[in-house]
Every structure is written in structure tokens, then in C-alpha cells.
Design an enzyme around this catalytic site. Structure first.
Site, PDB file in Angstrom:
ATOM      1  N   ARG A   1       0.837  -1.198   0.000  1.00  0.00           N
ATOM      2  CA  ARG A   1       0.000   0.000   0.000  1.00  0.00           C
ATOM      3  C   ARG A   1       0.869   1.244   0.000  1.00  0.00           C
ATOM      4  O   ARG A   1       2.090   1.182   0.128  1.00  0.00           O
ATOM      5  CB  ARG A   1      -0.907   0.016   1.223  1.00  0.00           C
ATOM      6  CG  ARG A   1      -0.171   0.088   2.546  1.00  0.00           C
ATOM      7  CD  ARG A   1      -1.141   0.195   3.707  1.00  0.00           C
ATOM      8  NE  ARG A   1      -0.457   0.463   4.966  1.00  0.00           N
ATOM      9  CZ  ARG A   1      -1.081   0.816   6.091  1.00  0.00           C
ATOM     10  NH1 ARG A   1      -2.397   0.916   6.097  1.00  0.00           N
ATOM     11  NH2 ARG A   1      -0.391   1.059   7.185  1.00  0.00           N
TER      12      ARG A   1
ATOM     13  N   ASP B   1       7.174 -11.125   7.770  1.00  0.00           N
ATOM     14  CA  ASP B   1       6.765 -10.181   8.808  1.00  0.00           C
ATOM     15  C   ASP B   1       8.015  -9.531   9.387  1.00  0.00           C
ATOM     16  O   ASP B   1       8.861 -10.212   9.988  1.00  0.00           O
ATOM     17  CB  ASP B   1       6.000 -10.918   9.908  1.00  0.00           C
ATOM     18  CG  ASP B   1       5.399  -9.980  10.941  1.00  0.00           C
ATOM     19  OD1 ASP B   1       5.727  -8.775  10.931  1.00  0.00           O
ATOM     20  OD2 ASP B   1       4.606 -10.455  11.777  1.00  0.00           O
TER      21      ASP B   1
ATOM     22  N   ASN C   1      11.267   0.659   2.422  1.00  0.00           N
ATOM     23  CA  ASN C   1      10.150   1.594   2.534  1.00  0.00           C
ATOM     24  C   ASN C   1       9.276   1.321   3.757  1.00  0.00           C
ATOM     25  O   ASN C   1       8.714   2.250   4.340  1.00  0.00           O
ATOM     26  CB  ASN C   1       9.293   1.508   1.257  1.00  0.00           C
ATOM     27  CG  ASN C   1       7.933   2.138   1.422  1.00  0.00           C
ATOM     28  OD1 ASN C   1       7.790   3.353   1.498  1.00  0.00           O
ATOM     29  ND2 ASN C   1       6.895   1.298   1.493  1.00  0.00           N
TER      30      ASN C   1
ATOM     31  N   SER D   1      13.281   9.840   7.479  1.00  0.00           N
ATOM     32  CA  SER D   1      12.262  10.825   7.837  1.00  0.00           C
ATOM     33  C   SER D   1      12.954  12.057   8.396  1.00  0.00           C
ATOM     34  O   SER D   1      14.108  11.981   8.844  1.00  0.00           O
ATOM     35  CB  SER D   1      11.320  10.226   8.885  1.00  0.00           C
ATOM     36  OG  SER D   1      10.546  11.230   9.523  1.00  0.00           O
TER      37      SER D   1
ATOM     38  N   TYR E   1       9.930   6.532  17.529  1.00  0.00           N
ATOM     39  CA  TYR E   1      10.051   6.618  16.070  1.00  0.00           C
ATOM     40  C   TYR E   1      11.336   7.344  15.681  1.00  0.00           C
ATOM     41  O   TYR E   1      12.108   6.863  14.834  1.00  0.00           O
ATOM     42  CB  TYR E   1       8.835   7.339  15.500  1.00  0.00           C
ATOM     43  CG  TYR E   1       8.859   7.499  13.997  1.00  0.00           C
ATOM     44  CD1 TYR E   1       8.715   6.399  13.162  1.00  0.00           C
ATOM     45  CD2 TYR E   1       8.998   8.754  13.410  1.00  0.00           C
ATOM     46  CE1 TYR E   1       8.732   6.538  11.778  1.00  0.00           C
ATOM     47  CE2 TYR E   1       9.009   8.910  12.030  1.00  0.00           C
ATOM     48  CZ  TYR E   1       8.873   7.808  11.214  1.00  0.00           C
ATOM     49  OH  TYR E   1       8.889   7.950   9.848  1.00  0.00           O
TER      50      TYR E   1
ATOM     51  N   LYS F   1      14.689   6.049  13.609  1.00  0.00           N
ATOM     52  CA  LYS F   1      15.132   6.665  12.364  1.00  0.00           C
ATOM     53  C   LYS F   1      16.549   7.218  12.475  1.00  0.00           C
ATOM     54  O   LYS F   1      17.313   7.212  11.499  1.00  0.00           O
ATOM     55  CB  LYS F   1      14.147   7.759  11.944  1.00  0.00           C
ATOM     56  CG  LYS F   1      12.805   7.219  11.476  1.00  0.00           C
ATOM     57  CD  LYS F   1      12.944   6.305  10.271  1.00  0.00           C
ATOM     58  CE  LYS F   1      11.599   5.909   9.682  1.00  0.00           C
ATOM     59  NZ  LYS F   1      11.734   5.058   8.462  1.00  0.00           N
TER      60      LYS F   1
ATOM     61  N   THR G   1       0.397  10.131   3.030  1.00  0.00           N
ATOM     62  CA  THR G   1       0.340   8.694   3.271  1.00  0.00           C
ATOM     63  C   THR G   1      -0.575   8.419   4.458  1.00  0.00           C
ATOM     64  O   THR G   1      -0.911   9.321   5.231  1.00  0.00           O
ATOM     65  CB  THR G   1       1.733   8.121   3.603  1.00  0.00           C
ATOM     66  OG1 THR G   1       2.194   8.705   4.826  1.00  0.00           O
ATOM     67  CG2 THR G   1       2.720   8.392   2.501  1.00  0.00           C
TER      68      THR G   1
END
Length: 238
Positions: A17, A56, A81, A132, A145, A149, A180
Site C-alpha cells: 500500500r 513479517d 520503505n 524521515s 520513532y 530513524k 500517506t
């Protein structure tokens, strides 16, 4: 459409997706051989690809069997990604989310890259890590997060230094504010407004990735940061 003798084999993680699917569609449309990754075969329904890599990322130990089953002997590019995000202050973030963020966003990409290095070296390939803005500067309530990153940037830097002699190119790509599900979910968790007209489209980001992957052989983009001209700040509604 690329000529048959110049078509490349490119693996995209999180291809079920969002940006991953758009990127798989763009690559396949121009004639590249796409290896599409997702955590289930159902997630790849309708995704154009030559083969699938079903695994996974929350279970990096299972990647070896998945890679072996895919039989990838030569790989021109690996695009990392897939990723996860949770909004939570350090004082509130659960241990589960710390583990999940680091596993999916750092450990799994490291292990997948390790497993695919022989195929990447054979092609003098390219590894692109979708990072990011949080990988450069940590914002409030994005501790797990942002930490993952920042670690992903370190992984890319080490890989670049280690594999330069083998002809590999390594890019850290830092797109901010693009349209997104993750961006919308982030803003919902923050209680922040969202305006897609002030965000980059997934198509724009995919086109930029293609441009990086298509760079001449005598050049590599080590790092690239992009954002829309007038991004809407992430902040709680008054």
C-alpha cells in the site's frame, strides 16, 4: 519503458500500500523486475511484481527463510520503505512500542540487507533507506520513532563505508510531509489538522526515488532531504 537489457531487479519493502505500492507500479510500468515485499500474500493482491517476498518484519529471524525461498541471486536495488510509527511521550511510551519501532524500522532492514548483500554485490547495487525528518531532529512525542530513524541513518552510514569498495551505493532519503496513511495517522494521534494540498504526493516521492536510483554510475546521492513548499506544521489544535 526501459529496454530489456537495461531492466533492473528492484526489491521494495512495504509494497502492499501507500508509497510502496506506487513505487512498485512505477517500476513495473517502465519494465523493471519488481520483487514486492509485504507481511502477507493477500496484501500484495494487485501489486505488479515478478515475485513476492512475504515476511513479517516484526520477526526478523524469519527473513532468512523468506529470502532463500525468493531465490534472489542478483539485486540492483533494495528500497527499505516499510516502517511503523507511534505517537507517545517518553513518559508514556510502552515497552511494546519501543521494541516494535526498533525491530521493524532498524533491526529488520539491517537483517534483510545482510541477507541480500551477496545479490547486491553481484549487481554493484543500490540500497535506499526511506528515513524521515525525524531521523534528523526529534520532535516531542515521537521518541521511539525518531530514535529508530536516527539509528537507521547510522545503519546507512556504516553500510556505505563498509561496502563502498564493493561498488554498492547507499542513500538515506528524508521526505517530510507527504500524503500517506502514516502521515494522516500521525496527525490524528497528535490531534493536528491535515491538509493534503500542503503535502507532497506519494507519486512525487516515488518519482524522486526513481531519480535517485537512476543516477549515473559515476555518482551517488548519499543523503537527500525533501519537503513541500508550504508544509502544514504538526501541532495540536487550539
Amino acid at each position: 519503458m526501459v529496454a530489456a537489457d537495461t531492466a533492473r531487479t528492484i526489491l521494495v519493502t512495504g509494497a502492499g500500500r501507500g508509497l510502496g505500492r506506487v513505487l512498485a507500479e512505477r517500476l513495473a510500468a517502465r519494465g523493471d523486475r519488481v520483487v514486492a515485499h509485504a507481511r502477507s500474500a493477500a496484501a500484495l493482491e494487485g501489486v505488479p511484481c515478478e515475485r513476492a517476498l512475504v515476511a513479517d518484519l516484526e520477526d526478523p529471524a524469519g527473513l532468512a527463510d523468506a529470502v532463500a525461498a525468493a531465490g534472489i541471486e542478483r539485486l540492483d536495488a533494495l528500497v527499505h520503505n516499510a516502517g511503523v510509527l507511534n505517537v507517545g511521550a517518553v513518559a508514556e511510551e510502552s515497552l511494546e512500542w519501543w521494541h516494535r519501532s526498533m525491530t521493524v524500522n532498524v533491526v529488520a532492514p539491517a537483517e534483510l540487507t545482510r541477507l541480500l548483500l551477496p545479490a547486491l554485490r553481484a549487481a554493484r547495487g543500490h540500497v535506499l533507506f526511506l528515513n524521515s525528518g525525524a531521523g534528523l531532529s526529534a520532535a516531542p512525542r515521537l521518541g521511539s520513532y525518531a530514535a529508530s530513524k536516527h539509528a537507521l541513518r547510522a545503519l546507512a552510514d556504516s553500510l556505505r563505508a563498509e561496502e563502498r569498495g564493493n561498488g554498492l551505493r547507499v542513500t538515506s532519503f528524508y521526505p517530510s510531509h507527504f500524503d500517506t496513511d502514516m502521515q494522516r495517522d500521525l496527525r490524528e494521534q497528535y490531534g493536528s489538522d491535515y491538509d493534503r494540498s500542503r503535502a507532497m504526493s506519494a507519486e512525487t516521492v516515488a518519482a524522486t526515488i526513481l531519480g535517485v536510483l537512476d543516477a549515473p554510475e559515476d555518482m551517488v546521492v548519499n543523503e537527500l532531504r525533501v519537503e513541500p513548499p508550504n508544509p502544514l506544521p504538526v501541532r495540536e489544535r487550539a
